[in-house]
Motif scaffolding. Structure first.
Motif, mmCIF file in Angstrom:
data_model
loop_
_atom_site.group_PDB
_atom_site.id
_atom_site.type_symbol
_atom_site.label_atom_id
_atom_site.label_comp_id
_atom_site.label_asym_id
_atom_site.label_seq_id
_atom_site.Cartn_x
_atom_site.Cartn_y
_atom_site.Cartn_z
ATOM 1 N N GLY A 1 0.796 -1.216 0.000
ATOM 2 C CA GLY A 1 0.000 0.000 0.000
ATOM 3 C C GLY A 1 0.829 1.267 0.000
ATOM 4 N N LYS A 2 2.140 1.111 -0.069
ATOM 5 C CA LYS A 2 3.013 2.272 -0.095
ATOM 6 C C LYS A 2 3.335 2.677 -1.523
ATOM 7 C CE LYS A 2 3.240 2.283 4.372
ATOM 8 N NZ LYS A 2 2.578 3.357 5.138
ATOM 9 N N PRO A 3 3.634 3.963 -1.759
ATOM 10 C CA PRO A 3 3.982 4.401 -3.118
ATOM 11 C C PRO A 3 5.280 3.754 -3.587
ATOM 12 C CG PRO A 3 4.421 6.143 -1.518
ATOM 13 C CD PRO A 3 3.654 5.077 -0.797
ATOM 14 N N THR A 4 5.371 3.495 -4.875
ATOM 15 C CA THR A 4 6.563 2.885 -5.450
ATOM 16 C C THR A 4 7.677 3.921 -5.573
ATOM 17 O OG1 THR A 4 5.901 3.362 -7.722
ATOM 18 C CG2 THR A 4 5.117 1.295 -6.759
ATOM 19 N N PHE A 5 8.880 3.416 -5.817
ATOM 20 C CA PHE A 5 10.023 4.309 -5.966
ATOM 21 C C PHE A 5 9.838 5.245 -7.170
ATOM 22 C CE2 PHE A 5 14.269 5.199 -7.735
ATOM 23 C CZ PHE A 5 14.829 5.868 -6.660
ATOM 24 N N SER A 6 9.283 4.710 -8.261
ATOM 25 C CA SER A 6 9.060 5.532 -9.455
ATOM 26 C C SER A 6 8.027 6.626 -9.192
ATOM 27 C CB SER A 6 8.615 4.665 -10.640
ATOM 28 O OG SER A 6 7.396 4.011 -10.334
ATOM 29 N N ASP A 7 6.990 6.315 -8.405
ATOM 30 C CA ASP A 7 5.999 7.334 -8.046
ATOM 31 C C ASP A 7 6.636 8.448 -7.225
ATOM 32 O OD1 ASP A 7 3.896 6.129 -9.345
ATOM 33 O OD2 ASP A 7 3.269 4.955 -7.607
ATOM 34 N N ILE A 8 7.521 8.068 -6.317
ATOM 35 C CA ILE A 8 8.195 9.055 -5.480
ATOM 36 C C ILE A 8 9.096 9.952 -6.323
ATOM 37 C CG2 ILE A 8 9.901 9.339 -3.642
ATOM 38 C CD1 ILE A 8 8.750 6.831 -2.328
#
Length: 344
Positions: free
Chosen positions: A256-263
């Motif tokens: 449920g956490k944002p992915t590295f690419s989203d960050i």
């Protein structure tokens, strides 16, 4: 984009304002050279962005569509807005006389180039602000609600929002002329651009004032909301990064956490917002000073052209912040690099 001071028909025998950019021949040459280089930078950067986004399947996403829309808006500035200024200034240098249409505002001639160029610059600026706002919303959902990202942010909805942003922005750009006969467009001798101004009257009427206030109100509201959303998203990213540091090496990360690419993408959009806010701030300062009665002719030139240079910054930000974009751009440019090395 907006010249809120009182403007009347320019006296054809009256010399143009001597600004810091145009008082000497050397300054005029440097100014034209700057404008020409800016055209090439805008065209190259935004055509490269469109080639990468539209030609790479990885970027066929809602975020990619928004970046393409932003590139088209910036491209229009390089195709229409800056070349008109180059033409006017080169004509003035060669003939030692400004083009006839620069001596009148749009209310006094049957056709005025600024009737087209002014709304294009204003509309594209509004499109840019709106698109950066939409990019910020898209990234905030990806960071704050990663499980809902795919269901909430779809390509169809994004396409509809892009169309609405263009229609709404250009409607707002032409609204001063549509809703007030007192507002015109002119080639301003201070900013060296087509600006909105008063037509043939000497005092600022309340109706025209209220209409022109639509621009700063819309701009500042969206920019303020964009900054706030970016702060919330980046704060969430910072908290998420701290939690990741405390995870055991063998512990599985929560889905449920944002992915590295989203960050990374959220940080890129944050940088875009910072760059646009920095380029738009001088215009905001100029408008406030203009309302208070200050002419600020030199500052007007720098304020408007700082905003114009923002049209070539996006590709630089993408190249620095987005590794995939950088690699795709490098592949596209490789054939040209090989031809150059072969020729040498």
């Amino acid at each position: 984009m907006i010249e809120t001071g009182t403007a009347t028909m320019l006296d054809r025998t009256e010399p143009a304002h001597c600004t810091v950019c145009c008082c000497t021949l050397a300054n005029k040459i440097l100014m034209v050279l700057f404008m020409v280089l800016l055209i090439f930078a805008i065209l190259f950067g935004n055509l490269l962005t469109l080639a990468v986004v539209l030609g790479t399947k990885h970027f066929h996403t809602p975020q990619g569509y928004l970046k393409a829309s932003l590139a088209v808006a910036d491209l229009a500035v390089g195709i229409f807005v800056v070349p008109l200024s180059v033409y006017a200034e080169v004509y003035l240098m060669v003939a030692d006389l400004a083009p006839e249409w620069t001596s009148y505002n749009s209310q006094l001639v049957s056709f005025h180039p600024c009737n087209l160029i002014g709304p294009i610059f204003a509309g594209c600026t509004l499109v840019s602000i709106t698109t950066i706002f939409l990019l910020t919303i898209e990234r905030s959902i990806a960071v704050l609600r990663p499980l809902h990202k795919d269901s909430v942010i779809t390509r169809r909805r994004t396409t509809i929002l892009i169309i609405l942003s263009w229609v709404g922005s250009f409607f707002l750009a032409v609204s001063p002329m549509v809703f007030s006969s007192e507002i015109s467009l002119e080639y301003n001798s201070c900013s060296r651009m087509c600006n909105y101004a008063l037509g043939t009257i000497g005092e600022f009427p309340s109706q025209a004032w209220n209409i022109l206030l639509l621009f700063p109100t819309f701009d500042f509201t969206l920019l303020g909301g964009t900054v706030v959303i970016n702060v919330v998203s980046l704060s969430s990213i910072r908290q998420h990064s701290r939690r990741r540091k405390h995870l055991a090496e063998g512990e599985r990360q929560n889905s449920g956490k944002p992915t590295f690419s989203d960050i990374k993408a959220a940080k890129t959009i944050g940088t875009l917002t910072l760059a646009f806010t920095a380029s738009f701030t001088p215009i905001a300062v100029f408008v406030v000073g203009n309302v208070l009665g200050n002419k600020w002719c030199d500052f007007s030139f720098f304020a408007f052209w700082i905003l114009a240079t923002n049209s070539c910054w996006n590709v630089i930000i993408y190249s620095v912040r987005d590794q995939k974009f950088r690699l795709c751009a490098h592949k596209l440019l490789m054939p040209f690099q090989r031809k150059t090395s072969t020729t040498v």
